[in-house]
Design an enzyme around this catalytic site. Structure first.
Site, PDB file in Angstrom:
ATOM      1  N   GLU A  57      -5.029  -4.665  10.867  1.00 17.97           N
ATOM      2  CA  GLU A  57      -3.975  -3.671  11.071  1.00 17.97           C
ATOM      3  C   GLU A  57      -4.214  -2.919  12.380  1.00 17.97           C
ATOM      4  O   GLU A  57      -5.032  -1.989  12.431  1.00 17.97           O
ATOM      5  CB  GLU A  57      -3.983  -2.649   9.930  1.00 17.97           C
ATOM      6  CG  GLU A  57      -3.715  -3.253   8.580  1.00 17.97           C
ATOM      7  CD  GLU A  57      -3.142  -2.222   7.621  1.00 17.97           C
ATOM      8  OE1 GLU A  57      -2.147  -2.536   6.978  1.00 17.97           O
ATOM      9  OE2 GLU A  57      -3.672  -1.095   7.540  1.00 17.97           O
TER      10      GLU A  57
ATOM     11  N   GLY B 185       2.962  -0.959   4.153  1.00 20.67           N
ATOM     12  CA  GLY B 185       3.130   0.422   3.722  1.00 20.67           C
ATOM     13  C   GLY B 185       4.580   0.708   3.368  1.00 20.67           C
ATOM     14  O   GLY B 185       5.051   0.415   2.272  1.00 20.67           O
ATOM     15  N   GLY B 186       5.310   1.277   4.324  1.00 18.41           N
ATOM     16  CA  GLY B 186       6.673   1.764   4.090  1.00 18.41           C
ATOM     17  C   GLY B 186       7.598   0.779   3.381  1.00 18.41           C
ATOM     18  O   GLY B 186       8.309   1.155   2.442  1.00 18.41           O
TER      19      GLY B 186
ATOM     20  N   ASN C 279       0.884  -1.177   0.000  1.00 15.46           N
ATOM     21  CA  ASN C 279       0.000   0.000   0.000  1.00 15.46           C
ATOM     22  C   ASN C 279       0.914   1.217   0.000  1.00 15.46           C
ATOM     23  O   ASN C 279       1.479   1.557   1.038  1.00 15.46           O
ATOM     24  CB  ASN C 279      -0.906  -0.024   1.241  1.00 15.46           C
ATOM     25  CG  ASN C 279      -1.722   1.252   1.357  1.00 15.46           C
ATOM     26  OD1 ASN C 279      -1.821   2.041   0.410  1.00 15.46           O
ATOM     27  ND2 ASN C 279      -2.306   1.473   2.524  1.00 15.46           N
ATOM     28  N   TRP C 280       1.050   1.827  -1.163  1.00  9.82           N
ATOM     29  CA  TRP C 280       1.998   2.944  -1.275  1.00  9.82           C
ATOM     30  C   TRP C 280       1.511   4.217  -0.595  1.00  9.82           C
ATOM     31  O   TRP C 280       2.274   5.172  -0.467  1.00  9.82           O
ATOM     32  CB  TRP C 280       2.256   3.245  -2.759  1.00  9.82           C
ATOM     33  CG  TRP C 280       3.148   2.258  -3.435  1.00  9.82           C
ATOM     34  CD1 TRP C 280       3.812   1.205  -2.850  1.00  9.82           C
ATOM     35  CD2 TRP C 280       3.487   2.231  -4.829  1.00  9.82           C
ATOM     36  NE1 TRP C 280       4.539   0.531  -3.788  1.00  9.82           N
ATOM     37  CE2 TRP C 280       4.358   1.137  -5.015  1.00  9.82           C
ATOM     38  CE3 TRP C 280       3.146   3.016  -5.916  1.00  9.82           C
ATOM     39  CZ2 TRP C 280       4.894   0.825  -6.265  1.00  9.82           C
ATOM     40  CZ3 TRP C 280       3.661   2.700  -7.160  1.00  9.82           C
ATOM     41  CH2 TRP C 280       4.533   1.618  -7.324  1.00  9.82           C
ATOM     42  N   LYS C 281       0.246   4.254  -0.241  1.00  8.90           N
ATOM     43  CA  LYS C 281      -0.333   5.475   0.349  1.00  8.90           C
ATOM     44  C   LYS C 281      -0.070   6.642  -0.604  1.00  8.90           C
ATOM     45  O   LYS C 281      -0.078   6.455  -1.815  1.00  8.90           O
ATOM     46  CB  LYS C 281       0.203   5.696   1.771  1.00  8.90           C
ATOM     47  CG  LYS C 281       0.022   4.423   2.613  1.00  8.90           C
ATOM     48  CD  LYS C 281       0.228   4.590   4.084  1.00  8.90           C
ATOM     49  CE  LYS C 281      -0.022   3.259   4.785  1.00  8.90           C
ATOM     50  NZ  LYS C 281       0.097   3.306   6.238  1.00  8.90           N
TER      51      LYS C 281
ATOM     52  N   HIS D  58      -9.300   1.463   5.067  1.00 12.58           N
ATOM     53  CA  HIS D  58      -8.019   1.614   5.765  1.00 12.58           C
ATOM     54  C   HIS D  58      -8.223   2.594   6.937  1.00 12.58           C
ATOM     55  O   HIS D  58      -9.002   3.540   6.838  1.00 12.58           O
ATOM     56  CB  HIS D  58      -6.945   2.150   4.801  1.00 12.58           C
ATOM     57  CG  HIS D  58      -5.574   2.079   5.383  1.00 12.58           C
ATOM     58  ND1 HIS D  58      -5.119   3.011   6.294  1.00 12.58           N
ATOM     59  CD2 HIS D  58      -4.570   1.179   5.221  1.00 12.58           C
ATOM     60  CE1 HIS D  58      -3.885   2.676   6.652  1.00 12.58           C
ATOM     61  NE2 HIS D  58      -3.533   1.570   6.016  1.00 12.58           N
TER      62      HIS D  58
ATOM     63  N   SER E 113       3.906  -2.035  10.213  1.00  6.78           N
ATOM     64  CA  SER E 113       5.367  -2.115  10.330  1.00  6.78           C
ATOM     65  C   SER E 113       5.928  -3.482   9.929  1.00  6.78           C
ATOM     66  O   SER E 113       6.906  -3.964  10.510  1.00  6.78           O
ATOM     67  CB  SER E 113       5.818  -1.741  11.748  1.00  6.78           C
ATOM     68  OG  SER E 113       5.433  -0.407  12.049  1.00  6.78           O
TER      69      SER E 113
ATOM     70  N   GLY F 145       3.068   2.363  10.680  1.00  7.28           N
ATOM     71  CA  GLY F 145       4.048   3.421  10.443  1.00  7.28           C
ATOM     72  C   GLY F 145       4.802   3.840  11.684  1.00  7.28           C
ATOM     73  O   GLY F 145       5.498   4.852  11.698  1.00  7.28           O
TER      74      GLY F 145
ATOM     75  N   GLU G 201      -6.549   4.961   7.962  1.00  6.99           N
ATOM     76  CA  GLU G 201      -6.299   6.373   7.628  1.00  6.99           C
ATOM     77  C   GLU G 201      -7.520   6.983   6.949  1.00  6.99           C
ATOM     78  O   GLU G 201      -7.810   8.171   7.116  1.00  6.99           O
ATOM     79  CB  GLU G 201      -5.047   6.480   6.747  1.00  6.99           C
ATOM     80  CG  GLU G 201      -3.784   6.199   7.566  1.00  6.99           C
ATOM     81  CD  GLU G 201      -2.629   5.603   6.772  1.00  6.99           C
ATOM     82  OE1 GLU G 201      -2.659   5.643   5.532  1.00  6.99           O
ATOM     83  OE2 GLU G 201      -1.692   5.092   7.417  1.00  6.99           O
TER      84      GLU G 201
HETATM   85  O1  LIG Z   1      -1.609  -0.401   4.687  1.00 11.21           O
HETATM   86  C1  LIG Z   1      -0.538  -0.537   5.260  1.00 11.21           C
HETATM   87  C2  LIG Z   1      -0.422  -0.241   6.669  1.00 11.21           C
HETATM   88  O2  LIG Z   1      -1.031   0.949   7.007  1.00 11.21           O
HETATM   89  C3  LIG Z   1       0.917  -0.462   7.276  1.00 11.21           C
HETATM   90  O3  LIG Z   1       1.816   0.582   7.008  1.00 11.21           O
HETATM   91  P1  LIG Z   1       3.344   0.400   7.480  1.00 11.21           P
HETATM   92  O4  LIG Z   1       3.783  -0.911   6.891  1.00 11.21           O
HETATM   93  O5  LIG Z   1       4.054   1.566   6.914  1.00 11.21           O
HETATM   94  O6  LIG Z   1       3.314   0.348   8.983  1.00 11.21           O
END
Ligand SMILES: O=C[C@H](O)COP(=O)(O)O
Length: 252
Positions: free
Chosen positions: A167, A234-235, A9-11, A95, A213, A173, A97
């Protein structure tokens, strides 16, 4: 046995040239293994190019959100019809967010999940508790509520094709991962809830991911758990080398 599904998930990150470079690099090196699926959920402007570049490879392309209506006066929104028309196969729904910053509710999540299936898109439905809820021992009730409401009205076949991403919000994050046991405990509970609302057969099929994470250093332990079938990342999904290591972990 359930497949392992690794979804990036690149956000709100990258520009088009960076997205294209990622696709070129990843599609050339994806492990050829039917048991591990790789998906990248990217910002809307990159989707046409990513779908084109992923053609002929095992990489699937997803969106990070959509509206539940097919068309209409919804300025700034993107419909399931548009995503399907592009060749997108997956869509992240609910999600944390989006729930926090864009007022998404279990009701809109449910509308979007139905819309996804109506347009042959696979929903990745996110659930998870806040730190306050965990500390107040409300995790299981909260998750049960989110899963029941989010999947309400789906057929057994649709539930078995849904990807559920657990999640914990406090792990997103932050660098703070839930321990693999903590994560598995909730994923097992999610499978039990699915069994209660459908059947044992459906619960055995549904893919449940952990997110928060996840990185190459901790994915093996997470995926070794009984009820964790993949990761929403994500990251650590932003760089090809790291994403490929995560997918590789899914083949073990
Ligand atoms: O969608 C992915 C999640 O929000 C996890 O993000 P993260 O891997 O950066 O903690």
């Amino acid at each position: 046995m359930r497949n392992k599904v690794i979804a990036g998930n690149w956000k709100m990150n990258k520009v088009l040239s960076e997205a294209d470079q990622f696709a070129d690099s990843v599609t050339a090196s994806l492990p050829n293994d039917d048991n591990a699926e790789a998906i990248v959920c990217a910002p809307f402007p990159f989707l046409p190019s990513l779908v084109e570049k992923a053609k002929g490879s095992d990489l699937k392309i997803g969106a990070q959100n959509m509206h539940f209506e097919e068309s209409g006066a919804f300025t700034g929104e993107v419909s399931p019809v548009m995503l399907k028309d592009l060749g997108v196969t997956h869509v992240v729904i609910g999600h944390s967010e989006r729930r926090e910053h864009f007022a998404e509710t279990d009701e809109t999540v449910n509308q979007k999940v139905h819309a996804a299936f109506n347009h042959d898109l696979t929903p990745i439905v996110c659930v998870g508790e806040t730190l306050e809820q965990r500390e107040a021992n409300e995790t299981m009730n909260h998750i049960e509520n989110q899963v029941q409401k989010g999947l309400q009205g789906l057929s057994d076949e649709q539930v078995s094709s849904t990807i559920i991403a657990y999640e914990p919000i406090w792990a997103i994050g932050t660098g703070r991962t839930a321990s693999s046991e903590e994560a598995n405990e909730v994923c097992t509970q999610i499978r039990n809830i699915v069994q209660d609302i459908t059947s044992e057969n459906v619960a055995e099929k549904v893919v449940i991911q952990y997110g928060g994470s996840v990185k190459p250093a901790n994915i093996d332990e997470l995926l070794s758990q009984s009820d964790i079938d993949g990761a929403l990342v994500g990251g650590a999904s932003l760089e090809p080398a790291s994403f490929l290591q995560l997918v590789e972990a899914g083949t073990k």
